[in-house]
Every structure is written in structure tokens, then in C-alpha cells.
Design a protein around this motif. Sequence first.
Motif, PDB file in Angstrom:
ATOM      1  N   GLY A 266       5.408   3.396  -4.551  1.00  0.00           N
ATOM      2  CA  GLY A 266       4.361   3.726  -5.533  1.00  0.00           C
ATOM      3  C   GLY A 266       3.574   4.949  -5.132  1.00  0.00           C
TER       4      GLY A 266
ATOM      5  N   ASN B 164       3.669   8.186  -6.436  1.00  0.00           N
ATOM      6  CA  ASN B 164       3.570   9.328  -7.348  1.00  0.00           C
ATOM      7  C   ASN B 164       2.144   9.603  -7.811  1.00  0.00           C
ATOM      8  OD1 ASN B 164       4.361   6.749  -8.731  1.00  0.00           O
ATOM      9  ND2 ASN B 164       3.554   7.889 -10.457  1.00  0.00           N
ATOM     10  N   GLN B 165       1.205   8.738  -7.413  1.00  0.00           N
ATOM     11  CA  GLN B 165      -0.197   8.955  -7.778  1.00  0.00           C
ATOM     12  C   GLN B 165      -1.091   8.179  -6.809  1.00  0.00           C
ATOM     13  OE1 GLN B 165      -1.965   6.738 -11.037  1.00  0.00           O
ATOM     14  NE2 GLN B 165      -0.002   5.785 -11.527  1.00  0.00           N
TER      15      GLN B 165
ATOM     16  N   LEU C 297      -3.520   6.488  -4.079  1.00  0.00           N
ATOM     17  CA  LEU C 297      -3.554   6.437  -2.609  1.00  0.00           C
ATOM     18  C   LEU C 297      -2.175   6.679  -1.995  1.00  0.00           C
ATOM     19  CD1 LEU C 297      -5.891   3.296  -2.286  1.00  0.00           C
ATOM     20  CD2 LEU C 297      -6.534   5.703  -2.134  1.00  0.00           C
TER      21      LEU C 297
ATOM     22  N   ARG D 230       8.532   4.880  -9.650  1.00  0.00           N
ATOM     23  CA  ARG D 230       9.314   4.274 -10.740  1.00  0.00           C
ATOM     24  C   ARG D 230      10.078   5.332 -11.504  1.00  0.00           C
ATOM     25  NH1 ARG D 230       5.787  -0.347 -13.637  1.00  0.00           N
ATOM     26  NH2 ARG D 230       4.061   1.103 -13.357  1.00  0.00           N
TER      27      ARG D 230
ATOM     28  N   LEU E 199      12.282   4.155  -7.314  1.00  0.00           N
ATOM     29  CA  LEU E 199      12.165   2.755  -6.878  1.00  0.00           C
ATOM     30  C   LEU E 199      11.216   1.994  -7.789  1.00  0.00           C
ATOM     31  CD1 LEU E 199      12.717   0.470  -4.778  1.00  0.00           C
ATOM     32  CD2 LEU E 199      10.620   1.200  -3.640  1.00  0.00           C
ATOM     33  N   ASP E 200      11.788   0.976  -8.453  1.00  0.00           N
ATOM     34  CA  ASP E 200      10.976   0.038  -9.231  1.00  0.00           C
ATOM     35  C   ASP E 200      11.060  -1.307  -8.521  1.00  0.00           C
ATOM     36  OD1 ASP E 200       9.955  -1.861 -11.005  1.00  0.00           O
ATOM     37  OD2 ASP E 200      10.686  -0.792 -12.772  1.00  0.00           O
ATOM     38  N   LEU E 201       9.930  -1.799  -8.074  1.00  0.00           N
ATOM     39  CA  LEU E 201       9.889  -3.048  -7.308  1.00  0.00           C
ATOM     40  C   LEU E 201      10.425  -4.245  -8.077  1.00  0.00           C
ATOM     41  CD1 LEU E 201       7.949  -1.355  -5.506  1.00  0.00           C
ATOM     42  CD2 LEU E 201       6.409  -3.305  -5.455  1.00  0.00           C
TER      43      LEU E 201
ATOM     44  N   ASN F 251       2.854   0.011  -0.719  1.00  0.00           N
ATOM     45  CA  ASN F 251       1.627   0.469  -1.374  1.00  0.00           C
ATOM     46  C   ASN F 251       1.593   0.125  -2.865  1.00  0.00           C
ATOM     47  OD1 ASN F 251      -0.739   2.493  -1.781  1.00  0.00           O
ATOM     48  ND2 ASN F 251       0.850   3.243  -3.159  1.00  0.00           N
TER      49      ASN F 251
ATOM     50  N   ALA G  56       1.365  -1.363  -6.405  1.00  0.00           N
ATOM     51  CA  ALA G  56       0.753  -2.592  -6.904  1.00  0.00           C
ATOM     52  C   ALA G  56       0.177  -2.320  -8.287  1.00  0.00           C
ATOM     53  CB  ALA G  56      -0.352  -3.061  -5.960  1.00  0.00           C
TER      54      ALA G  56
ATOM     55  N   ILE H 243      -0.340  -2.904   1.896  1.00  0.00           N
ATOM     56  CA  ILE H 243      -1.676  -2.432   1.512  1.00  0.00           C
ATOM     57  C   ILE H 243      -2.408  -3.542   0.768  1.00  0.00           C
ATOM     58  CG2 ILE H 243      -3.024  -0.671   0.320  1.00  0.00           C
ATOM     59  CD1 ILE H 243      -1.339   0.352   2.739  1.00  0.00           C
ATOM     60  N   SER H 244      -3.461  -3.997   1.406  1.00  0.00           N
ATOM     61  CA  SER H 244      -4.218  -5.127   0.921  1.00  0.00           C
ATOM     62  C   SER H 244      -5.416  -4.637   0.100  1.00  0.00           C
ATOM     63  CB  SER H 244      -4.653  -5.926   2.159  1.00  0.00           C
ATOM     64  OG  SER H 244      -5.047  -7.184   1.793  1.00  0.00           O
TER      65      SER H 244
ATOM     66  N   TYR I 248      -4.869 -10.414  -9.794  1.00  0.00           N
ATOM     67  CA  TYR I 248      -4.748  -9.340  -8.785  1.00  0.00           C
ATOM     68  C   TYR I 248      -5.234  -9.832  -7.418  1.00  0.00           C
ATOM     69  CZ  TYR I 248      -5.733  -4.963  -6.301  1.00  0.00           C
ATOM     70  OH  TYR I 248      -5.786  -3.957  -5.362  1.00  0.00           O
TER      71      TYR I 248
ATOM     72  N   LYS J 207      -2.946 -10.399  -3.927  1.00  0.00           N
ATOM     73  CA  LYS J 207      -3.191  -9.705  -2.655  1.00  0.00           C
ATOM     74  C   LYS J 207      -3.457 -10.708  -1.525  1.00  0.00           C
ATOM     75  CE  LYS J 207      -2.718  -5.319  -3.689  1.00  0.00           C
ATOM     76  NZ  LYS J 207      -1.926  -4.357  -2.930  1.00  0.00           N
TER      77      LYS J 207
HETATM   78  N1  LIG Z   1      -7.892   2.180  -5.536  1.00  0.00           N
HETATM   79  C1  LIG Z   1      -8.605   1.284  -4.888  1.00  0.00           C
HETATM   80  O1  LIG Z   1      -9.854   1.258  -4.961  1.00  0.00           O
HETATM   81  C2  LIG Z   1      -7.929   0.246  -4.038  1.00  0.00           C
HETATM   82  C3  LIG Z   1      -8.727  -0.617  -3.279  1.00  0.00           C
HETATM   83  C4  LIG Z   1      -8.101  -1.560  -2.470  1.00  0.00           C
HETATM   84  C5  LIG Z   1      -6.729  -1.623  -2.416  1.00  0.00           C
HETATM   85  N2  LIG Z   1      -5.986  -0.786  -3.177  1.00  0.00           N
HETATM   86  C6  LIG Z   1      -4.526  -0.905  -3.072  1.00  0.00           C
HETATM   87  O2  LIG Z   1      -4.008   0.358  -2.705  1.00  0.00           O
HETATM   88  C7  LIG Z   1      -2.726   0.554  -3.293  1.00  0.00           C
HETATM   89  C8  LIG Z   1      -2.718   1.827  -4.123  1.00  0.00           C
HETATM   90  O3  LIG Z   1      -3.737   1.744  -5.082  1.00  0.00           O
HETATM   91  P1  LIG Z   1      -4.070   2.956  -6.064  1.00  0.00           P
HETATM   92  O4  LIG Z   1      -5.473   2.807  -6.467  1.00  0.00           O
HETATM   93  O5  LIG Z   1      -3.610   4.223  -5.486  1.00  0.00           O
HETATM   94  O6  LIG Z   1      -3.178   2.546  -7.322  1.00  0.00           O
HETATM   95  P2  LIG Z   1      -2.543   3.450  -8.478  1.00  0.00           P
HETATM   96  O7  LIG Z   1      -3.150   4.805  -8.520  1.00  0.00           O
HETATM   97  O8  LIG Z   1      -2.595   2.595  -9.724  1.00  0.00           O
HETATM   98  O9  LIG Z   1      -1.039   3.591  -7.996  1.00  0.00           O
HETATM   99  C9  LIG Z   1      -0.196   2.486  -7.967  1.00  0.00           C
HETATM  100  C10 LIG Z   1       1.205   2.968  -7.760  1.00  0.00           C
HETATM  101  O10 LIG Z   1       2.072   1.831  -7.796  1.00  0.00           O
HETATM  102  C11 LIG Z   1       3.163   2.146  -8.654  1.00  0.00           C
HETATM  103  N3  LIG Z   1       3.793   0.972  -9.241  1.00  0.00           N
HETATM  104  C12 LIG Z   1       3.275   0.073 -10.094  1.00  0.00           C
HETATM  105  N4  LIG Z   1       4.199  -0.826 -10.427  1.00  0.00           N
HETATM  106  C13 LIG Z   1       5.345  -0.493  -9.772  1.00  0.00           C
HETATM  107  C14 LIG Z   1       6.657  -1.016  -9.718  1.00  0.00           C
HETATM  108  N5  LIG Z   1       7.025  -2.093 -10.421  1.00  0.00           N
HETATM  109  N6  LIG Z   1       7.561  -0.395  -8.928  1.00  0.00           N
HETATM  110  C15 LIG Z   1       7.242   0.708  -8.221  1.00  0.00           C
HETATM  111  N7  LIG Z   1       6.025   1.273  -8.243  1.00  0.00           N
HETATM  112  C16 LIG Z   1       5.092   0.672  -9.018  1.00  0.00           C
HETATM  113  C17 LIG Z   1       2.567   3.046  -9.733  1.00  0.00           C
HETATM  114  O11 LIG Z   1       3.613   3.734 -10.388  1.00  0.00           O
HETATM  115  P3  LIG Z   1       3.495   4.257 -11.901  1.00  0.00           P
HETATM  116  O12 LIG Z   1       2.778   5.575 -11.811  1.00  0.00           O
HETATM  117  O13 LIG Z   1       4.898   4.367 -12.354  1.00  0.00           O
HETATM  118  O14 LIG Z   1       2.698   3.238 -12.664  1.00  0.00           O
HETATM  119  C18 LIG Z   1       1.693   3.931  -8.848  1.00  0.00           C
HETATM  120  O15 LIG Z   1       2.435   4.949  -8.247  1.00  0.00           O
HETATM  121  C19 LIG Z   1      -2.438  -0.704  -4.107  1.00  0.00           C
HETATM  122  O16 LIG Z   1      -1.691  -1.614  -3.313  1.00  0.00           O
HETATM  123  C20 LIG Z   1      -3.825  -1.262  -4.372  1.00  0.00           C
HETATM  124  O17 LIG Z   1      -3.803  -2.649  -4.600  1.00  0.00           O
HETATM  125  C21 LIG Z   1      -6.541   0.146  -3.974  1.00  0.00           C
END
Ligand SMILES: NC(=O)c1ccc[n+]([C@@H]2O[C@H](COP(=O)([O-])OP(=O)(O)OC[C@H]3O[C@@H](n4cnc5c(N)ncnc54)[C@H](OP(=O)(O)O)[C@@H]3O)[C@@H](O)[C@H]2O)c1
Length: 176
Positions: free
Chosen positions: A9, A11-12, A14, A35, A62-64, A95, A97, A134-135, A154, A158
Motif C-alpha cells: 500500500g 502509492n500514497q 505513510l 493495487r 499487489l492487492d491484498l 502497511n 489498510a 503497521i498498527s 477498523y 488493528k
Molecule cells: N494516517 C494515520 O493517521 C494513521 C494512524 C495510525 C495508523 N495508520 C496506519 O498506517 C498505515 C497507512 O495509513 P495511511 O494513512 O497512509 O493510509 P492511506 O493513505 O489510506 O493509504 C493506504 C494504502 O493502502 C492501500 N490499500 C488499501 N487496500 C488495499 C488492498 N486491498 N491491497 C493493497 N493495497 C491496499 C491503498 O491503496 P489505494 O490507493 O489503491 O487505495 C493505499 O496505498 C495503515 O496501516 C493505517 O492503518 C495510519
Amino acid sequence: MVRTIFVTGANQGLGMHTVHQLGATPDIIVFMGSRKIASAEEALAKFAAEIHSSSTVVPVQLDLTDVASIKAAHAFVTDFLQKKGISSLDVLVNNAAIVGKGFEDTFATNVFGTVAVTEAFRPLLSKGGSILNISSGLDSLSLTNKDTPLVPAYASSKSALNMLTVQWSLEEEKKG
Ligand SMILES: NC(=O)c1ccc[n+]([C@@H]2O[C@H](COP(=O)([O-])OP(=O)(O)OC[C@H]3O[C@@H](n4cnc5c(N)ncnc54)[C@H](OP(=O)(O)O)[C@@H]3O)[C@@H](O)[C@H]2O)c1
């Protein structure tokens, strides 16, 4: 020595930031799971100029939630590393989620998808390699209180991932 890392995950958000930061350091091969491969390539274009000359960032589809995609990603990474004379992956960063619509889609990605990817890639990990799950603060049983935002699917997905981390580490300890 080159270190090898797969970030799911990426492409955007964290995940992309992680790949960007790793790629900017020397002697790293980072696989950038996405994905849609075009999304990874688009994201990579934004920081490609900052990739260290001794490091490589490699977009991987990669699609989970798609068994065929996981199998193909594993085959691609194995083949890519073999061609460079490398037999293993050092780190898998789970990562990817979602905050889904409900329990089914959320658990399908955050739990079952993460399990499927980990089971596929675990044999490729080097001795002493690492799996990073990544929690989130929202998963904590002890920190959760009435001020915690309500995201039951969610948060519980986690929490499940946390227990998987504990169980997998105990398994590795048993194996020595
Ligand atoms: N942001 C926060 O404040 C925060 C806080 C605590 C923990 N986290 C954790 O940190 C991690 C990253 O968070 P983020 O905020 O960066 O999230 P995000 O910007 O929404 O990015 C999530 C990534 O996961 C990918 N993804 C979703 N479903 C998928 C699938 N079936 N197969 C493969 N890839 C998939 C998305 O791909 P697409 O672009 O294709 O949708 C995207 O690249 C996550 O585990 C999240 O739970 C985040």
C-alpha cells in the motif's frame, strides 16, 4: 550490502512516504506495493529525483484481497532478487489498510489480506529478517476510552493485527 524491503500500500500516504525516505538512503531495494501499478508509478515520479544512486524503487502490483495478485507479486520479487544474486527479502512492511464500510471489507484487507501476504512472503524473508505490521493507537485495549473515536471495524481489525504480531513472533521464537 544491499538491504531489501517490501512496503504494501505504498502509492500514497505513510507507505509512499516510507518508500520515499528509504529510497533516498544508500544501498536499498524497495518494492513499492500498489493495487494499481499506474498509481505507484505516478507516486514514484514525484520523488524519483531523490532516490539515492545506489538504491532502487520498484513498483509492484499487489492487492491484498486477491490471491492471484499476491502470488504474482511474490513471483516477481523472487525473480527480481534472483537476477541480482539476492536470495531473500530483509523486511516486509504490512502497511496497506482501509477504514472500510463495515467489518467484512475492513477485515478482508486489514486482517485476512495481511495474513495472506505475510504467509506468501514469509519463506522469502532472510534469517533475522523482519515483518513490520503497521498498527494504530485506535487498536489499543488499554488506551481506548470514551474520547476515542468510534471506528469498531477498523479498531478491532488493528487489535487483531496486534495479536497476530505477538503470535507470529512467538512462532519465530519457538523455531529459534
Ligand atoms: N494516517 C494515520 O493517521 C494513521 C494512524 C495510525 C495508523 N495508520 C496506519 O498506517 C498505515 C497507512 O495509513 P495511511 O494513512 O497512509 O493510509 P492511506 O493513505 O489510506 O493509504 C493506504 C494504502 O493502502 C492501500 N490499500 C488499501 N487496500 C488495499 C488492498 N486491498 N491491497 C493493497 N493495497 C491496499 C491503498 O491503496 P489505494 O490507493 O489503491 O487505495 C493505499 O496505498 C495503515 O496501516 C493505517 O492503518 C495510519
